[in-house]
Motif scaffolding. Sequence first.
Motif, PDB file in Angstrom:
ATOM      1  N   MET A  30      69.427  15.733  30.433  1.00 20.43           N
ATOM      2  CA  MET A  30      68.167  16.349  30.833  1.00 20.43           C
ATOM      3  C   MET A  30      67.014  15.587  30.203  1.00 20.43           C
ATOM      4  O   MET A  30      67.073  15.194  29.035  1.00 20.43           O
ATOM      5  N   ALA A  31      65.967  15.371  30.967  1.00 17.45           N
ATOM      6  CA  ALA A  31      64.809  14.635  30.488  1.00 17.45           C
ATOM      7  C   ALA A  31      63.562  15.241  31.115  1.00 17.45           C
ATOM      8  O   ALA A  31      63.633  16.112  31.981  1.00 17.45           O
ATOM      9  N   ASN A  32      62.409  14.758  30.670  1.00 16.85           N
ATOM     10  CA  ASN A  32      61.126  15.222  31.209  1.00 16.85           C
ATOM     11  C   ASN A  32      60.255  14.021  31.531  1.00 16.85           C
ATOM     12  O   ASN A  32      60.314  12.988  30.849  1.00 16.85           O
ATOM     13  N   VAL A  33      59.448  14.171  32.581  1.00 14.13           N
ATOM     14  CA  VAL A  33      58.528  13.114  32.962  1.00 14.13           C
ATOM     15  C   VAL A  33      57.263  13.768  33.497  1.00 14.13           C
ATOM     16  O   VAL A  33      57.309  14.856  34.073  1.00 14.13           O
ATOM     17  N   ASN A  34      56.120  13.112  33.280  1.00 15.02           N
ATOM     18  CA  ASN A  34      54.856  13.636  33.778  1.00 15.02           C
ATOM     19  C   ASN A  34      54.738  13.371  35.274  1.00 15.02           C
ATOM     20  O   ASN A  34      54.809  12.220  35.717  1.00 15.02           O
ATOM     21  N   VAL A  35      54.596  14.451  36.034  1.00 19.66           N
ATOM     22  CA  VAL A  35      54.507  14.365  37.489  1.00 19.66           C
ATOM     23  C   VAL A  35      53.312  15.194  37.950  1.00 19.66           C
ATOM     24  O   VAL A  35      53.266  16.403  37.723  1.00 19.66           O
ATOM     25  N   ASN A  36      52.345  14.535  38.536  1.00 19.24           N
ATOM     26  CA  ASN A  36      51.156  15.235  39.045  1.00 19.24           C
ATOM     27  C   ASN A  36      50.532  16.142  37.998  1.00 19.24           C
ATOM     28  O   ASN A  36      50.139  17.288  38.269  1.00 19.24           O
ATOM     29  N   GLY A  37      50.454  15.635  36.770  1.00 20.47           N
ATOM     30  CA  GLY A  37      49.764  16.354  35.709  1.00 20.47           C
ATOM     31  C   GLY A  37      50.577  17.432  35.023  1.00 20.47           C
ATOM     32  O   GLY A  37      50.024  18.194  34.219  1.00 20.47           O
ATOM     33  N   ARG A  38      51.894  17.507  35.285  1.00 21.27           N
ATOM     34  CA  ARG A  38      52.744  18.502  34.617  1.00 21.27           C
ATOM     35  C   ARG A  38      54.061  17.846  34.237  1.00 21.27           C
ATOM     36  O   ARG A  38      54.482  16.856  34.830  1.00 21.27           O
ATOM     37  N   SER A  39      54.709  18.430  33.251  1.00 17.37           N
ATOM     38  CA  SER A  39      55.987  17.924  32.787  1.00 17.37           C
ATOM     39  C   SER A  39      57.101  18.512  33.644  1.00 17.37           C
ATOM     40  O   SER A  39      57.258  19.734  33.724  1.00 17.37           O
ATOM     41  N   VAL A  40      57.860  17.660  34.300  1.00 20.11           N
ATOM     42  CA  VAL A  40      58.960  18.074  35.168  1.00 20.11           C
ATOM     43  C   VAL A  40      60.285  17.712  34.502  1.00 20.11           C
ATOM     44  O   VAL A  40      60.480  16.580  34.042  1.00 20.11           O
ATOM     45  N   THR A  41      61.177  18.674  34.465  1.00 21.36           N
ATOM     46  CA  THR A  41      62.506  18.463  33.902  1.00 21.36           C
ATOM     47  C   THR A  41      63.453  17.978  34.995  1.00 21.36           C
ATOM     48  O   THR A  41      63.424  18.480  36.121  1.00 21.36           O
ATOM     49  N   TYR A  42      64.294  17.024  34.650  1.00 20.69           N
ATOM     50  CA  TYR A  42      65.226  16.473  35.632  1.00 20.69           C
ATOM     51  C   TYR A  42      66.457  15.919  34.923  1.00 20.69           C
ATOM     52  O   TYR A  42      66.460  15.735  33.689  1.00 20.69           O
ATOM     53  N   ALA A  76      80.733  13.990  40.044  1.00 19.82           N
ATOM     54  CA  ALA A  76      81.664  13.460  41.033  1.00 19.82           C
ATOM     55  C   ALA A  76      81.116  12.255  41.793  1.00 19.82           C
ATOM     56  O   ALA A  76      81.879  11.347  42.152  1.00 19.82           O
ATOM     57  N   LEU A  77      79.829  12.253  42.053  1.00 24.89           N
ATOM     58  CA  LEU A  77      79.237  11.217  42.899  1.00 24.89           C
ATOM     59  C   LEU A  77      78.461  10.168  42.118  1.00 24.89           C
ATOM     60  O   LEU A  77      78.066   9.145  42.678  1.00 24.89           O
ATOM     61  N   GLY A  78      78.227  10.442  40.815  1.00 22.51           N
ATOM     62  CA  GLY A  78      77.323   9.607  40.029  1.00 22.51           C
ATOM     63  C   GLY A  78      77.782   8.185  39.805  1.00 22.51           C
ATOM     64  O   GLY A  78      76.963   7.317  39.500  1.00 22.51           O
ATOM     65  N   GLU A  79      79.063   7.908  39.942  1.00 20.89           N
ATOM     66  CA  GLU A  79      79.523   6.533  39.756  1.00 20.89           C
ATOM     67  C   GLU A  79      79.123   5.640  40.927  1.00 20.89           C
ATOM     68  O   GLU A  79      78.941   4.439  40.759  1.00 20.89           O
ATOM     69  N   ARG A  80      79.002   6.228  42.092  1.00 20.79           N
ATOM     70  CA  ARG A  80      78.674   5.433  43.284  1.00 20.79           C
ATOM     71  C   ARG A  80      77.216   5.560  43.683  1.00 20.79           C
ATOM     72  O   ARG A  80      76.619   4.612  44.185  1.00 20.79           O
ATOM     73  N   TRP A  81      76.640   6.760  43.484  1.00 17.40           N
ATOM     74  CA  TRP A  81      75.247   6.999  43.841  1.00 17.40           C
ATOM     75  C   TRP A  81      74.478   7.492  42.621  1.00 17.40           C
ATOM     76  O   TRP A  81      75.055   8.108  41.713  1.00 17.40           O
ATOM     77  N   ARG A  82      73.205   7.235  42.591  1.00 17.95           N
ATOM     78  CA  ARG A  82      72.350   7.695  41.497  1.00 17.95           C
ATOM     79  C   ARG A  82      71.862   9.100  41.823  1.00 17.95           C
ATOM     80  O   ARG A  82      70.956   9.277  42.633  1.00 17.95           O
ATOM     81  N   VAL A  83      72.473  10.084  41.207  1.00 17.12           N
ATOM     82  CA  VAL A  83      72.171  11.480  41.524  1.00 17.12           C
ATOM     83  C   VAL A  83      71.092  11.997  40.569  1.00 17.12           C
ATOM     84  O   VAL A  83      71.290  12.042  39.348  1.00 17.12           O
ATOM     85  N   ILE A  84      69.963  12.383  41.137  1.00 15.81           N
ATOM     86  CA  ILE A  84      68.820  12.899  40.375  1.00 15.81           C
ATOM     87  C   ILE A  84      68.576  14.336  40.829  1.00 15.81           C
ATOM     88  O   ILE A  84      68.419  14.594  42.024  1.00 15.81           O
ATOM     89  N   ALA A  85      68.594  15.265  39.891  1.00 15.28           N
ATOM     90  CA  ALA A  85      68.298  16.673  40.203  1.00 15.28           C
ATOM     91  C   ALA A  85      67.096  17.097  39.369  1.00 15.28           C
ATOM     92  O   ALA A  85      66.948  16.665  38.228  1.00 15.28           O
ATOM     93  N   TRP A  86      66.262  17.951  39.917  1.00 17.30           N
ATOM     94  CA  TRP A  86      64.997  18.257  39.245  1.00 17.30           C
ATOM     95  C   TRP A  86      64.697  19.747  39.322  1.00 17.30           C
ATOM     96  O   TRP A  86      65.200  20.465  40.181  1.00 17.30           O
ATOM     97  N   ASP A  87      63.867  20.209  38.376  1.00 14.21           N
ATOM     98  CA  ASP A  87      63.454  21.606  38.314  1.00 14.21           C
ATOM     99  C   ASP A  87      62.117  21.795  39.022  1.00 14.21           C
ATOM    100  O   ASP A  87      61.118  21.149  38.672  1.00 14.21           O
ATOM    101  N   ALA A  88      62.105  22.686  40.009  1.00 16.98           N
ATOM    102  CA  ALA A  88      60.859  23.008  40.713  1.00 16.98           C
ATOM    103  C   ALA A  88      59.890  23.741  39.789  1.00 16.98           C
ATOM    104  O   ALA A  88      60.270  24.266  38.741  1.00 16.98           O
ATOM    105  N   ARG A  89      58.650  23.794  40.192  1.00 14.77           N
ATOM    106  CA  ARG A  89      57.625  24.466  39.381  1.00 14.77           C
ATOM    107  C   ARG A  89      58.025  25.927  39.115  1.00 14.77           C
ATOM    108  O   ARG A  89      58.398  26.656  40.025  1.00 14.77           O
ATOM    109  N   GLY A  90      57.930  26.312  37.856  1.00 14.37           N
ATOM    110  CA  GLY A  90      58.265  27.669  37.462  1.00 14.37           C
ATOM    111  C   GLY A  90      59.743  27.931  37.285  1.00 14.37           C
ATOM    112  O   GLY A  90      60.149  29.077  37.041  1.00 14.37           O
ATOM    113  N   HIS A  91      60.574  26.905  37.356  1.00 13.43           N
ATOM    114  CA  HIS A  91      62.017  27.046  37.219  1.00 13.43           C
ATOM    115  C   HIS A  91      62.535  26.105  36.128  1.00 13.43           C
ATOM    116  O   HIS A  91      62.020  24.998  35.957  1.00 13.43           O
ATOM    117  N   GLY A  92      63.579  26.565  35.437  1.00 13.53           N
ATOM    118  CA  GLY A  92      64.193  25.714  34.426  1.00 13.53           C
ATOM    119  C   GLY A  92      63.192  25.252  33.401  1.00 13.53           C
ATOM    120  O   GLY A  92      62.434  26.042  32.834  1.00 13.53           O
TER     121      GLY A  92
END
Length: 265
Positions: free
Chosen positions: A1-13, A42-58
């Motif tokens: 889990m990490a965080n990055v600044n996206v459109n002026g807010r910290s998004v967890t992904y 399951a898929l991460g070895e072949r594809w780069r799987v990125i999942a993220w938390d929507a605003r107000g979640h996680g």
Amino acid sequence: MANVNVNGRSVTYSDSGGDGHPVILGHGFFLDHTVFAAQAEALGERWRVIAWDARGHGGTADDGVPFTYWDQARDVLALMDALGVERATVGGVSQGGFIALRTALLAPDRVSALILSDTEAQACDPYDKVRYEGLFAALSERGPAEELIGPLGTQIIGDHPQAEIWRERWRSSPLPLGSPVDCLLGRVDVTARLPEITCPALLMWGSQDRSLPVERMEVLRDRLHDATPIHVISGAAHSPPLTHPHEVNRVMSDFLSALAPARLR
């Protein structure tokens, strides 16, 4: 889990990393990016799987500023920019699918394909809106009372051990009320714009989904330019990637493997 600044807010992904084609996944309401842990594994070895938390979640906070699913689609594009992703397959479950559709409409050149599960293009059904308004009002007044989160877990997750795991999270964490609710209930209908989306689209639906009738996904099947038949995930409720990962992973892997190489660049 990490965080990055996206459109002026910290998004967890989360990001499985690697050089594979990126697959960006958005969760349903009341959940977070961890519902895709099995897909990343399951898929991460072949594809780069990125999942993220929507605003107000996680881990992504709601700053109280009103927003729409169009704004959250712009969050996806900004997340791609922040992670150095030019093109990706974009997808999600329920509200994650609302966002994915809008991402493809905003930036078709950046979306290689769509993965859509238990989602729709329509505005919130009037009957559903009344029911959900009552639920959200009760949650705002009484908090995560057992008589509220018990049925909620069953509706979203089904008769599965994960339902109690998520009920425990709801008991101990802030619920996505306020702006996220306004976004959900006030979303606009984008059905008329579906023919603008020309990329391939994978459609999945849980056979026990009590939140979203399959007829609403049939609209996606019939109006998207290049949609698969609806893959029915037997026994799944409204969150198939969480409760039925083996079948979902197989369907996703088959779909991604069949994409033309030009789509993956």
